[in-house]
Write a protein that holds these residues in place. Structure first.
Motif, PDB file in Angstrom:
ATOM      1  N   HIS A  86       0.817  -1.206   0.119  1.00  0.00           N
ATOM      2  CA  HIS A  86      -0.021  -0.041  -0.201  1.00  0.00           C
ATOM      3  C   HIS A  86       0.791   1.018   0.059  1.00  0.00           C
ATOM      4  CE1 HIS A  86       0.502   1.230   4.166  1.00  0.00           C
ATOM      5  NE2 HIS A  86       0.908   0.041   4.534  1.00  0.00           N
ATOM      6  N   ASP A  87       1.802   1.220   0.798  1.00  0.00           N
ATOM      7  CA  ASP A  87       2.616   2.157   0.992  1.00  0.00           C
ATOM      8  C   ASP A  87       3.498   2.723  -0.377  1.00  0.00           C
ATOM      9  OD1 ASP A  87       4.081   0.198   1.140  1.00  0.00           O
ATOM     10  OD2 ASP A  87       5.584   0.713   2.397  1.00  0.00           O
ATOM     11  N   SER A 147      -3.938  11.599  -0.226  1.00  0.00           N
ATOM     12  CA  SER A 147      -2.997  12.097   0.807  1.00  0.00           C
ATOM     13  C   SER A 147      -1.938  10.989   1.096  1.00  0.00           C
ATOM     14  CB  SER A 147      -3.555  12.217   2.103  1.00  0.00           C
ATOM     15  OG  SER A 147      -4.313  11.156   2.881  1.00  0.00           O
ATOM     16  N   GLU A 148      -0.767  11.261   1.989  1.00  0.00           N
ATOM     17  CA  GLU A 148       0.165  10.628   1.981  1.00  0.00           C
ATOM     18  C   GLU A 148      -0.265   9.298   2.920  1.00  0.00           C
ATOM     19  OE1 GLU A 148       3.443  12.387   4.006  1.00  0.00           O
ATOM     20  OE2 GLU A 148       3.850  13.693   2.406  1.00  0.00           O
ATOM     21  N   ASN A 149      -1.445   9.310   3.698  1.00  0.00           N
ATOM     22  CA  ASN A 149      -1.816   8.176   4.549  1.00  0.00           C
ATOM     23  C   ASN A 149      -2.870   7.308   3.779  1.00  0.00           C
ATOM     24  OD1 ASN A 149      -0.630   9.326   6.811  1.00  0.00           O
ATOM     25  ND2 ASN A 149      -2.442  10.745   7.094  1.00  0.00           N
ATOM     26  N   ALA A 150      -3.268   7.650   2.462  1.00  0.00           N
ATOM     27  CA  ALA A 150      -4.110   6.905   1.752  1.00  0.00           C
ATOM     28  C   ALA A 150      -3.654   5.223   1.588  1.00  0.00           C
ATOM     29  CB  ALA A 150      -4.496   7.363   0.462  1.00  0.00           C
ATOM     30  N   ALA A 151      -4.726   4.555   1.971  1.00  0.00           N
ATOM     31  CA  ALA A 151      -4.301   2.901   1.833  1.00  0.00           C
ATOM     32  C   ALA A 151      -5.135   2.693   0.514  1.00  0.00           C
ATOM     33  CB  ALA A 151      -5.177   2.299   2.960  1.00  0.00           C
ATOM     34  N   ASN A 152      -6.034   3.311  -0.157  1.00  0.00           N
ATOM     35  CA  ASN A 152      -6.500   2.996  -1.448  1.00  0.00           C
ATOM     36  C   ASN A 152      -7.568   1.840  -1.575  1.00  0.00           C
ATOM     37  OD1 ASN A 152      -5.450   5.243  -2.970  1.00  0.00           O
ATOM     38  ND2 ASN A 152      -3.154   4.215  -2.282  1.00  0.00           N
ATOM     39  N   LEU A 153      -7.950   1.483  -0.431  1.00  0.00           N
ATOM     40  CA  LEU A 153      -9.038   0.490  -0.274  1.00  0.00           C
ATOM     41  C   LEU A 153     -10.164   0.698   0.698  1.00  0.00           C
ATOM     42  CD1 LEU A 153      -6.804  -2.677   0.421  1.00  0.00           C
ATOM     43  CD2 LEU A 153      -8.347  -2.470  -1.415  1.00  0.00           C
ATOM     44  N   PHE A 154     -11.280   0.304   0.389  1.00  0.00           N
ATOM     45  CA  PHE A 154     -12.514   0.447   1.372  1.00  0.00           C
ATOM     46  C   PHE A 154     -12.622  -0.887   2.025  1.00  0.00           C
ATOM     47  CE2 PHE A 154     -13.385   3.827  -2.030  1.00  0.00           C
ATOM     48  CZ  PHE A 154     -14.017   4.679  -1.186  1.00  0.00           C
ATOM     49  N   GLN A 191     -20.089  -4.133   8.316  1.00  0.00           N
ATOM     50  CA  GLN A 191     -21.567  -4.815   8.467  1.00  0.00           C
ATOM     51  C   GLN A 191     -22.400  -4.254   9.521  1.00  0.00           C
ATOM     52  OE1 GLN A 191     -20.180  -8.890   8.104  1.00  0.00           O
ATOM     53  NE2 GLN A 191     -21.004  -8.704   5.987  1.00  0.00           N
ATOM     54  N   ARG A 192     -21.650  -3.951  10.542  1.00  0.00           N
ATOM     55  CA  ARG A 192     -22.218  -3.308  11.889  1.00  0.00           C
ATOM     56  C   ARG A 192     -22.714  -1.900  11.813  1.00  0.00           C
ATOM     57  NH1 ARG A 192     -17.569  -2.841  15.676  1.00  0.00           N
ATOM     58  NH2 ARG A 192     -16.646  -1.968  13.687  1.00  0.00           N
ATOM     59  N   LEU A 193     -22.184  -1.061  10.847  1.00  0.00           N
ATOM     60  CA  LEU A 193     -22.368   0.122  10.561  1.00  0.00           C
ATOM     61  C   LEU A 193     -23.212   0.480   9.386  1.00  0.00           C
ATOM     62  CD1 LEU A 193     -18.899   1.963  11.212  1.00  0.00           C
ATOM     63  CD2 LEU A 193     -20.962   2.013  12.622  1.00  0.00           C
ATOM     64  N   ASN A 194     -23.273  -0.876   8.482  1.00  0.00           N
ATOM     65  CA  ASN A 194     -23.863  -0.942   7.101  1.00  0.00           C
ATOM     66  C   ASN A 194     -23.293   0.058   6.261  1.00  0.00           C
ATOM     67  OD1 ASN A 194     -25.574  -2.338   5.355  1.00  0.00           O
ATOM     68  ND2 ASN A 194     -27.209  -1.508   6.024  1.00  0.00           N
ATOM     69  N   GLU A 195     -21.850   0.453   6.418  1.00  0.00           N
ATOM     70  CA  GLU A 195     -21.378   1.424   5.698  1.00  0.00           C
ATOM     71  C   GLU A 195     -19.990   0.996   4.905  1.00  0.00           C
ATOM     72  OE1 GLU A 195     -20.550   5.206   7.145  1.00  0.00           O
ATOM     73  OE2 GLU A 195     -22.387   5.479   8.222  1.00  0.00           O
ATOM     74  N   ARG A 196     -19.817   1.449   3.721  1.00  0.00           N
ATOM     75  CA  ARG A 196     -18.335   1.453   3.096  1.00  0.00           C
ATOM     76  C   ARG A 196     -17.397   2.353   3.414  1.00  0.00           C
ATOM     77  NH1 ARG A 196     -17.267   2.774  -2.645  1.00  0.00           N
ATOM     78  NH2 ARG A 196     -15.326   1.328  -3.240  1.00  0.00           N
ATOM     79  N   LEU A 197     -16.316   1.952   4.233  1.00  0.00           N
ATOM     80  CA  LEU A 197     -15.450   2.969   4.802  1.00  0.00           C
ATOM     81  C   LEU A 197     -14.082   3.257   4.083  1.00  0.00           C
ATOM     82  CD1 LEU A 197     -16.151   2.155   8.577  1.00  0.00           C
ATOM     83  CD2 LEU A 197     -17.197   3.608   7.230  1.00  0.00           C
ATOM     84  N   LEU A 198     -13.626   4.119   3.878  1.00  0.00           N
ATOM     85  CA  LEU A 198     -12.399   4.343   3.033  1.00  0.00           C
ATOM     86  C   LEU A 198     -11.162   4.209   4.229  1.00  0.00           C
ATOM     87  CD1 LEU A 198     -10.830   4.991   0.561  1.00  0.00           C
ATOM     88  CD2 LEU A 198     -10.994   7.466   1.036  1.00  0.00           C
ATOM     89  N   LEU A 199     -10.156   3.488   3.883  1.00  0.00           N
ATOM     90  CA  LEU A 199      -9.122   3.152   4.980  1.00  0.00           C
ATOM     91  C   LEU A 199      -8.087   4.012   4.914  1.00  0.00           C
ATOM     92  CD1 LEU A 199      -9.112  -0.673   4.956  1.00  0.00           C
ATOM     93  CD2 LEU A 199     -10.293   0.746   6.574  1.00  0.00           C
ATOM     94  N   PRO A 201     -12.953 -11.672   1.384  1.00  0.00           N
ATOM     95  CA  PRO A 201     -12.620 -10.402   0.244  1.00  0.00           C
ATOM     96  C   PRO A 201     -13.769  -9.684  -0.072  1.00  0.00           C
ATOM     97  CG  PRO A 201     -12.337 -12.636  -0.891  1.00  0.00           C
ATOM     98  CD  PRO A 201     -12.845 -12.838   0.414  1.00  0.00           C
ATOM     99  N   ALA A 202     -14.953 -10.270   0.044  1.00  0.00           N
ATOM    100  CA  ALA A 202     -16.301  -9.665   0.056  1.00  0.00           C
ATOM    101  C   ALA A 202     -16.472  -8.088   0.645  1.00  0.00           C
ATOM    102  CB  ALA A 202     -17.669 -10.359   0.172  1.00  0.00           C
ATOM    103  N   VAL A 203     -15.795  -8.198   1.861  1.00  0.00           N
ATOM    104  CA  VAL A 203     -15.908  -6.687   2.382  1.00  0.00           C
ATOM    105  C   VAL A 203     -14.950  -5.766   2.173  1.00  0.00           C
ATOM    106  CG1 VAL A 203     -16.972  -7.742   4.569  1.00  0.00           C
ATOM    107  CG2 VAL A 203     -14.257  -7.652   4.491  1.00  0.00           C
ATOM    108  N   LEU A 204     -13.832  -6.104   1.037  1.00  0.00           N
ATOM    109  CA  LEU A 204     -12.912  -5.140   0.607  1.00  0.00           C
ATOM    110  C   LEU A 204     -13.389  -4.773  -0.802  1.00  0.00           C
ATOM    111  CD1 LEU A 204      -9.691  -6.977   1.537  1.00  0.00           C
ATOM    112  CD2 LEU A 204     -11.033  -5.089   2.843  1.00  0.00           C
ATOM    113  N   SER A 205     -13.053  -3.471  -0.991  1.00  0.00           N
ATOM    114  CA  SER A 205     -13.081  -3.068  -2.267  1.00  0.00           C
ATOM    115  C   SER A 205     -12.357  -1.987  -2.846  1.00  0.00           C
ATOM    116  CB  SER A 205     -14.552  -2.189  -2.655  1.00  0.00           C
ATOM    117  OG  SER A 205     -14.962  -1.374  -1.771  1.00  0.00           O
ATOM    118  N   ASN A 206     -12.248  -1.715  -4.113  1.00  0.00           N
ATOM    119  CA  ASN A 206     -11.106  -0.775  -4.488  1.00  0.00           C
ATOM    120  C   ASN A 206     -11.323   0.702  -4.517  1.00  0.00           C
ATOM    121  OD1 ASN A 206      -8.765  -2.567  -5.459  1.00  0.00           O
ATOM    122  ND2 ASN A 206     -10.406  -3.528  -6.433  1.00  0.00           N
ATOM    123  N   ASN A 207     -10.490   1.722  -4.558  1.00  0.00           N
ATOM    124  CA  ASN A 207     -10.743   2.956  -4.870  1.00  0.00           C
ATOM    125  C   ASN A 207     -10.450   3.186  -6.113  1.00  0.00           C
ATOM    126  OD1 ASN A 207      -8.101   3.306  -4.626  1.00  0.00           O
ATOM    127  ND2 ASN A 207      -8.320   5.260  -3.382  1.00  0.00           N
TER     128      ASN A 207
END
Length: 544
Positions: free
Chosen positions: A253-254, A279-286, A290-298, A329-335
């Protein structure tokens, strides 16, 4: 059906330079899109790499079972399994009723370029459309624009989605959707094709569970005879094919982020703005929580050596995230940065079909690709198409308007010159003299008021403004009367703008394909597909 080719600037400076293959932008790409010799170089590179052709083909075959199909689709799936097969690929979000016209233009581009490449190269080339089902911006896909009294209305699909769900996970309320679509199509006006179009939409709604299903059903119903294949990046089974590649992205990722930032600096030095917000901290993955029912940028927190999302609500070590990629892997997605990488690992791509904005952000990824010892595919600008109705063409001719100028800027300047020409100059001068005289007299009254009672100055100003407003009102009423005398001509300007440059935007960004299907019937797609298109960066005007 006649096709005109016009040279128009792209919607952003970088894309305009790319269309011209200027020396400023060439260093940011591995291949030139308009040089046939580049295809052989690309094939040589692809021959040195391994692709999961069989696994991907089997997934597509299973995924597409529920969508409209044909012998051409089955043939494309079989071709994808061959060792020398190539793909032309592009993608878009799953807009309601297929979204703006540019989504349709992209599908057409993918199919037509695949046909051309197969003829030219003598190897199987398959058209693949990548539905961005993992996207969670519902506001971008939940509306269609329609005409209303020579202006543009935004019709928003009424169902609310409160969480940041992936579009693939948004369930379609068939009752709401059916009613909304029925009203929308009827708003286009009754034609001999309306009932058939309503039946088509109703059939696809009935077969659809989610927003992506509805989009995919419509796209395949319209294009199934051309061997189009589709994938949904939000599909859980499709993610299973991506687990090893997710692990690579997490492990490095780095390097991905560093390469992106370095490339952006080089592009900025050439005077172009950056297309990707990072940004320098971007991981470029979501990560889909399922608890929040949201897709979160890492993001990656270096001080804690962990991946975090939503200000630390979730947190993973690198080892934990790799384990997630391996087991779920179903809980991961690309940016926007890593999707092109994933696409490139999965498909032997001879060409990626890109819109103007995509061209700009792909340029920022060259060093990212090189970190994995692979090259970006040739980036081919999608077909930019405008549909020109015969009645609008007549208006253009009668108004003596230049088509290229209208497509770029609308009729504002020409209409302004016409309005200036029809002004009653004597009346204009009378109002100018009246206003000047009023201002002159009020300046004299102001001087007297300052001597007598300065406290009355605000009232004097208010009184002056009131009279100026009343004079302006009368002036505008008389000007409207002059315009009414030329109403026929002014309506022609309005019709031209509404058809070709609605709301000051390109036609393809506002109007929807269902308007044209209602006007010309479902054979409209087949008629468009019979055309011969050159991928030369020029704008295609299709006369209807």
């Amino acid at each position: 059906m006649e096709i005109l080719n016009l040279s128009l600037p792209a919607t952003n400076l970088f894309a305009s330079n790319y269309l011209e293959q200027s020396v400023e932008v060439q260093p940011f790409f591995h291949y030139r899109y308009n040089d046939s010799q580049e295809d052989m170089k690309r094939i040589a590179e692809l021959n040195n790499r391994l692709f999961p052709r069989i696994e991907v083909a089997q997934h597509i075959e299973s995924f597409m079972e529920s969508f409209p199909t044909s012998e051409a689709v089955k043939k494309s799936i079989d071709k994808l399994k061959l060792a020398d097969s190539l793909v032309v690929i592009g993608g878009q979000q799953a807009g309601i009723l297929t979204g703006p016209l540019y989504s349709i233009h992209k599908v057409i581009s993918i199919i037509k370029l695949a046909e051309q490449k197969e003829r030219q190269l003598g190897v199987p080339v398959i058209p693949v459309f990548w539905i961005a089902g993992e996207d969670h911006d519902f506001q971008e896909v939940n509306h269609v624009f329609v005409e209303n009294k020579q202006s543009v209305d935004k019709w928003v699909y009424p169902e609310k989605v409160h969480q940041k769900k992936m579009v693939s996970d948004i369930v379609l309320d068939k009752g709401i959707c059916h009613s909304w679509v029925q009203n929308l199509i009827k708003n286009f006006g009754e034609t001999e094709y309306t009932n058939g179009l309503l039946a088509l939409a109703e059939e696809q709604i009935a077969k659809s569970t989610t927003f992506v299903d509805f989009f995919a059903n419509l796209i395949m119903e319209l294009f199934k005879d051309y061997g189009l294949l589709i994938v949904d990046s939000g599909n859980k089974e499709f993610r299973q094919l991506q687990k090893e590649f997710f692990k690579q992205q997490i492990e490095h990722h780095d390097r991905i982020t560093h390469s992106l930032l370095e490339q952006q600096k080089q592009i900025e030095k050439k005077g172009f703005p950056n297309a990707i917000d990072t940004s320098e901290n971007a991981a470029n993955l979501f990560y889909y929580d399922q608890r929040l029912n949201e897709r979160l940028l890492l993001e990656f927190e270096r001080e804690n050596d962990c991946f975090v999302g939503k200000s630390g609500v979730i947190s993973f070590s690198k080892e934990e995230l790799i384990s997630i990629a391996n087991e779920n892997p179903a809980v991961l997605s690309n940016n926007v940065v890593t999707r092109p990488l994933m696409q490139e690992w999965l498909f032997p791509t001879i060409a990626f079909i890109a819109g103007p904005g995509e061209i700009a952000y792909w340029a920022e990824l060259k060093l990212v690709f090189e970190q994995f010892n692979i090259k970006m595919p040739p980036i081919v600008p999608r077909l930019n198409i405008t549909f020109l109705d015969r009645s609008v063409e007549t208006d253009l001719s009668e108004l003596n308007l230049d088509l290229a100028e209208v497509l770029s800027n609308g009729t504002k300047q020409d209409k302004g010159r016409f309005l200036e020409a029809i002004k009653d100059q004597e009346l204009e001068q009378l109002f100018t003299n009246t206003i000047n005289l009023l201002l002159e007299q009020y300046n004299l009254i102001k001087v007297k008021t300052e001597q007598l009672d300065r406290g009355l100055l605000p009232m004097l100003k208010k009184n002056e403004n009131y009279l100026l407003k009343e004079i302006g009102f009368m002036k505008s009423k008389l000007e409207e009367n002059v315009k009414l005398q030329h109403d026929i001509v002014l309506k022609k300007y309005a019709r031209v703008d509404l058809a070709l440059r609605p709301e000051g935007s390109p036609q393809e960004r506002i109007w929807n394909i269902f308007y044209y299907l209602n006007q010309y019937g479902q054979n409209f797609i087949n008629d468009i597909m019979t055309g011969s298109y050159e991928f030369d960066g020029r704008h295609k005007v299709i006369k209807l």
